[in-house]
Structures are given as structure tokens and as C-alpha cells.
Design an enzyme around this catalytic site. Structure first.
Site, PDB file in Angstrom:
ATOM      1  N   GLU A 190      48.321  52.319  33.083  1.00 22.59           N
ATOM      2  CA  GLU A 190      49.157  51.178  32.716  1.00 22.59           C
ATOM      3  C   GLU A 190      50.146  51.558  31.609  1.00 22.59           C
ATOM      4  O   GLU A 190      51.221  50.992  31.506  1.00 22.59           O
ATOM      5  CB  GLU A 190      48.257  50.014  32.261  1.00 22.59           C
ATOM      6  CG  GLU A 190      48.856  48.650  32.521  1.00 22.59           C
ATOM      7  CD  GLU A 190      47.851  47.519  32.374  1.00 22.59           C
ATOM      8  OE1 GLU A 190      47.466  46.939  33.393  1.00 22.59           O
ATOM      9  OE2 GLU A 190      47.436  47.221  31.236  1.00 22.59           O
ATOM     10  N   HIS A 246      29.310  66.812  45.239  1.00 22.53           N
ATOM     11  CA  HIS A 246      28.832  66.631  46.613  1.00 22.53           C
ATOM     12  C   HIS A 246      29.684  65.628  47.370  1.00 22.53           C
ATOM     13  O   HIS A 246      29.268  65.115  48.406  1.00 22.53           O
ATOM     14  CB  HIS A 246      27.370  66.184  46.580  1.00 22.53           C
ATOM     15  CG  HIS A 246      26.490  67.134  45.826  1.00 22.53           C
ATOM     16  ND1 HIS A 246      25.831  68.184  46.435  1.00 22.53           N
ATOM     17  CD2 HIS A 246      26.223  67.244  44.495  1.00 22.53           C
ATOM     18  CE1 HIS A 246      25.168  68.875  45.516  1.00 22.53           C
ATOM     19  NE2 HIS A 246      25.400  68.330  44.340  1.00 22.53           N
ATOM     20  N   LYS A 288      51.209  38.358  38.371  1.00 16.74           N
ATOM     21  CA  LYS A 288      50.628  37.235  37.613  1.00 16.74           C
ATOM     22  C   LYS A 288      51.394  35.956  37.913  1.00 16.74           C
ATOM     23  O   LYS A 288      50.805  34.905  38.164  1.00 16.74           O
ATOM     24  CB  LYS A 288      50.712  37.507  36.101  1.00 16.74           C
ATOM     25  CG  LYS A 288      49.662  38.437  35.566  1.00 16.74           C
ATOM     26  CD  LYS A 288      49.687  38.411  34.035  1.00 16.74           C
ATOM     27  CE  LYS A 288      48.727  39.416  33.452  1.00 16.74           C
ATOM     28  NZ  LYS A 288      48.802  39.524  31.999  1.00 16.74           N
TER      29      LYS A 288
HETATM   30  O1  PA5 Z   1      45.932  46.113  28.802  1.00 16.94           O
HETATM   31  C1  PA5 Z   1      46.433  45.017  28.998  1.00 16.94           C
HETATM   32  O2  PA5 Z   1      47.379  44.595  28.320  1.00 16.94           O
HETATM   33  C2  PA5 Z   1      45.868  44.086  30.054  1.00 16.94           C
HETATM   34  O3  PA5 Z   1      44.889  44.725  30.808  1.00 16.94           O
HETATM   35  C3  PA5 Z   1      45.257  42.847  29.374  1.00 16.94           C
HETATM   36  O4  PA5 Z   1      44.261  43.246  28.483  1.00 16.94           O
HETATM   37  C4  PA5 Z   1      44.668  41.896  30.408  1.00 16.94           C
HETATM   38  O5  PA5 Z   1      45.672  41.490  31.292  1.00 16.94           O
HETATM   39  C5  PA5 Z   1      44.061  40.656  29.727  1.00 16.94           C
HETATM   40  O6  PA5 Z   1      45.002  40.012  28.923  1.00 16.94           O
HETATM   41  P1  PA5 Z   1      44.577  38.907  27.905  1.00 16.94           P
HETATM   42  O7  PA5 Z   1      43.740  39.518  26.848  1.00 16.94           O
HETATM   43  O8  PA5 Z   1      45.853  38.342  27.333  1.00 16.94           O
HETATM   44  O9  PA5 Z   1      43.807  37.857  28.654  1.00 16.94           O
END
Ligand code: PA5
Length: 472
Positions: A299, A328, A442
Site C-alpha cells: 500500500e 513443499h 470505498k
Molecule cells: O493503512 C491504512 O491506512 C488502511 O489500511 C487503514 O488502516 C484502514 O483502511 C482502516 O482505516 P481506519 O483506521 O480509518 O478505519
């Protein structure tokens, strides 16, 4: 302390698939670039989205640890179950810490043996999984002895919001007006939907500090609270992280583990086509650390545009594997398939008194070589053998040596990869702290679920995915 053996990433071991050692030589371009980046990161640390770099030291650390400790102690004294409601960066670190530092059988132990609650981290909205966890909690301890730790920086995340709404109503039904006692929220200290809910309902809260994004938040109350509640030594964890941070502040590439890791992986990715990065711990306890790494690396670095707005399609595909299990299953591919990977093996030096000795007495000649040897010795011999086999096939790989799996070394490991990610972001010229591509999905979910203000996405999804004849 952790060490990294990277000889197998060099051309002296893996021929043209490796980096030429002189590229890493003192005074060379890569060393100079690393020094410049270290200076830059020293200036930006603690500011903007690099506030996470201050989590393991100074005032921020003290403030968090002293806020967490009494709440964790309270939960340890009265809860049989702790259920983390969160997803992605608000869940993966919690899972990784628990699986690294508590036994795999933690939830099967008695209350007395654990000395703290069982831990469940939902990290999804699969109704079967959520239902099973909630039913289990009702039957084992009851909801009165189940604390829900809702973790959401924004409070807007649909998955976490839905988990939370389910838990809140169930608690209310079971506990009446005192239900709020069994909710501990970790969220933004000043703003956001979850903040408003907490203020209105009077929940106990811990902060996700400003400038600490989800995937860089495991060393904040996001990861530390559930860890402390389950008896993990968060001081040792932060000490280890801080020690690694100091090592990674050295301007010399040869002394800075994070700069070195990032340099190896980005160079091998960009110049040698090794765009798949496998993390393969030889320890079950570290397998879910590889899952945490997967999000961090994917990410943070997978970006269409660089910081000047040019299209670059940057990033590497992180893959998790487990030694010896995946010898394996995957190693055939890793050795003879496309030579497009760098393998990061993780080796544990000592399993201490958890190690087991293979007994004598079976009396079978061709298995007698195992008698009297420890299981840990076998595991590490398999790792070394795989490393050798990978080199034979000219597959670049490195080994992170973890002397033993304890809180301090896990703290080092986490900080190492977080800082390596910030170096890799600079090398790729991208913003490692945003995730623009996640947003469209989202918003489309909001549209499909009928959230007001997002109606247009329902039509767009229906149009984009209109029925065709391509179906069997
Ligand atoms: O790394 C990130 O930014 C995302 O994986 C968020 O942690 C995830 O979408 C959850 O977001 P939030 O803490 O606002 O609910």
C-alpha cells in the site's frame, strides 16, 4: 540485535541477477544517495506523515504507555475476551504482535494460564467469522466479560463501523446502560466520526496520533493496547524499535539496515526485474508478521504517480511464505520459475527452552540421523539448505537473523521495515503515505450500500459492470 546477511543479493553469488558489489562501495552513487536520504529523513521525522517515527521514544511514547497501562490492566483483570474491531492498518499489526509474541494456543488456555483475555481480531466483515467469534464470546465468559476494542482513525471505514454497530447493540442488550464500560476505542483524539461517537457515548479512548497512518500505527495505541492487555511487554517492544531507529539514523549505508534493505530491494526491482518480494520466515510465529509487511510494502509503494505527478506505476508485489512449509509448496516455483523475485528469509537464532529434541529409539537406520537433534536445528538446517539451493539457481535472497523471538527483537523488526519503506518511497519518488487507489472502492461501496452523497457510484458500478454474454 537483528542482522541482515545480503551476500546472496550480489553478483558474486547469483551472477547477473545480483547487484554488482562495487555499486554498494563506499563513496559510490548508492552510498551518496543513502546519505542524502538519511539527512532528509532526519529533517522530516516527527513532522507530517512521519510522526510515526517518534512513537518509540520521548514524550509521545511516555504519553501513550502511561495512558494504555491502566486501561490494559483493567481489561486484564475483568475480561475473558478482547475483540479488536478494525481492518487493514487498524488490525494487521495487532494480529502480528499477538501471533509473534504469545503462544499459538493462547485462546485455548484457561483464564488463569493466560492471565489476560483471549484475543480475536476481526479484520473483515465475513458474517460467518464474526458470528462465530461473537457466539464463542457469549458462550465463554459472556458479553459482560468481553471487551471490544474498536480501532478506527477515521471512524468512516464501513467494515469497522458495521462490526462496531453489531457489538454495541449486543452489549447494550446484555448490559443495559453500563455497556460502554466494555468498549475501548482507539481513534483520532480530536476529529472524525468515531471521535464524535466516543464523545457522545462516553467511551474510554486512546489516541491514533495526528500524522500516524494506519500501516505505520502498530507502535501507537492501535497495536500497543491489545498487546499490553494480552501481557506483551510493550516497553521492550518500544525499546527494540527505538534501538533500530538509532541504527537507521546512521548516514553510512553500510551501517544503516533500513537504507540497505531498501537499496537492495529497489535496485534489484528496478535494475534486475526482481519486482516480487517474498518474505519467508522460518518460524510460524513470524508468518503473520509477513502479512503485516505485505500491507506496508504494497500500500505504501504501489503508486501510479510520482510526487511530481508523472505516471510511474511504481511498486513491488509482496508475497508471504513460510519455511519450511512452503519448501513443499512454493520453492519449486521460486527456484525454477521466472527469476523475478527477491527472497527475504527470516531465521530465528535460538528457540530457547521451547526447542524440542528428537528422541532415539525408533531403530530405523535411515532416520537415525535425526535422533538427538533438536527440531530448531532441523528448521534452521532446512533454511540454510534452501538458501544454498536458491543461490545455485541464481535467485537473489537475503536473511534477516532474529536472535530470538521476543518483544525487543519484534520491535526492531517492525521499525526496520517501516523505515525501509520510507527510504523505498524516496527512492521511487512516490508518496509512501497515501492510498488514493483504495478510495474509489470505498466510495463505490458507500454508493452500493445506499449512503447519501454517494448515489452516483451505484449507477457507475452498474454501468461499468453491466451484464454481457461472457458468463458460463
Ligand atoms: O493503512 C491504512 O491506512 C488502511 O489500511 C487503514 O488502516 C484502514 O483502511 C482502516 O482505516 P481506519 O483506521 O480509518 O478505519
Amino acid at each position: 540485535m537483528l542482522t541482515i546477511d545480503y551476500a546472496n543479493c550480489l553478483s558474486s553469488r547469483v551472477g547477473s541477477h545480483g547487484l554488482e558489489p562495487d555499486r554498494l562501495a563506499e563513496g559510490g552513487a548508492l552510498c551518496q544517495a543513502a546519505t542524502a536520504m538519511t539527512k532528509k529523513l532526519a529533517q522530516t521525522r516527527g513532522t507530517g506523515w512521519e510522526r510515526w517515527r517518534e512513537l518509540a521514544r520521548g514524550a509521545m511514547r511516555d504519553e501513550h504507555v502511561s495512558a494504555i497501562r491502566p486501561i490494559a490492566e483493567d481489561v486484564r483483570s475483568r475480561a475473558s475476551n478482547l475483540v479488536v474491531l478494525g481492518i487493514g492498518g487498524s488490525a494487521l499489526g495487532n494480529i502480528a504482535l499477538q501471533s509473534a509474541l504469545n503462544p499459538a494456543t493462547w485462546n485455548l488456555l484457561s483464564d488463569d494460564e493466560r492471565g489476560g483475555p483471549r484475543l480475536f481480531v476481526l479484520d473483515n466483515v465475513d458474517p460467518v467469522n464474526i458470528g462465530a467469534v461473537l457466539d464463542f464470546c457469549k458462550a465463554h465468559g459472556g458479553l459482560e466479560r468481553t471487551v471490544f476494542n474498536v480501532v478506527s482513525k477515521s471512524g468512516e471505514t464501513a467494515e469497522t463501523a458495521a462490526q462496531f454497530m453489531l457489538a454495541r447493540t449486543m452489549l447494550k442488550d446484555a448490559m443495559g446502560d453500563s455497556y460502554g464500560r466494555n468498549i475501548v476505542a482507539v481513534t483520532d483524539p480530536a476529529k472524525g466520526t468515531m471521535r464524535t461517537i466516543c464523545d457522545n457515548e462516553g467511551f474510554v479512548t486512546l489516541p491514533v496520533p495526528d500524522g500516524v497512518g494506519g500501516r505505520f500505527s502498530v507502535l501507537s495505541p492501535v497495536g500497543l493496547f491489545s498487546a499490553a492487555a494480552c501481557g506483551i511487554d510493550i516497553d521492550a517492544l518500544l525499546d527494540g524499535a527505538n534501538a533500530m531507529d538509532e541504527r537507521c539514523s546512521d548516514e553510512a549505508l553500510s551501517k544503516n539496515p533500513a537504507a540497505l534493505l531498501a537499496t537492495l530491494l529497489v535496485e534489484l526491482g528496478q535494475r534486475k526485474g526482481k519486482t516480487n518480494h517474498v518474505m519467508m520466515p522460518y518460524a510460524n510465529s513470524l508468518y503473520l508478521m509477513a502479512d503485516w509487511f505485505r500491507q506496508l510494502w504494497a500500500e505504501s509503494l504501489g503508486k501510479q504517480h510520482d510526487t511530481s505527478g508523472d505516471e510511474v506505476f511504481a511498486g513491488f508485489t509482496p508475497i508471504k511464505a513460510l519455511g519450511t512449509t512452503d519448501q513443499h509448496s512454493q520453492v519449486q516455483l521460486y527456484r525454477e520459475g521466472p527469476n523475478d523475485k527477491v527472497l527475504g528469509l527470516v531465521e530465528v537464532g535460538s528457540f530457547g527452552d521451547t526447542d524440542l529434541t528428537v528422541p532415539s529409539g525408533l531403530g530405523v537406520e535411515n532416520l537415525s540421523y535425526l535422533e538427538g537433534q533438536t527440531i530448531g536445528t532441523l528448521l534452521n538446517a532446512e533454511k540454510r539448505a534452501t538458501e544454498y539451493a536458491l543461490v545455485e539457481s541464481q535467485r537473489p535472497n537475503f536473511t534477516i537473523h532474529v536472535p530470538q523471538v521476543d518483544a525487543a527483537h519484534i520491535g526492531e523488526f517492525i521499525m526496520l521495515w517501516q523505515i525501509a519503506t520510507s527510504y523505498a518511497g524516496l527512492m521511487l519518488g512516490i508518496d509512501a503515505y497515501d492510498q488514493p487507489a483504495v478510495e474509489l472502492g470505498k466510495r463505490a461501496t458507500f454508493g452500493l450500500m445506499g449512503r447519501s452523497g454517494f448515489e452516483e457510484f451505484r449507477g457507475k458500478v452498474d454501468e461499468g459492470l453491466a451484464e454481457t454474454g461472457y458468463k458460463l
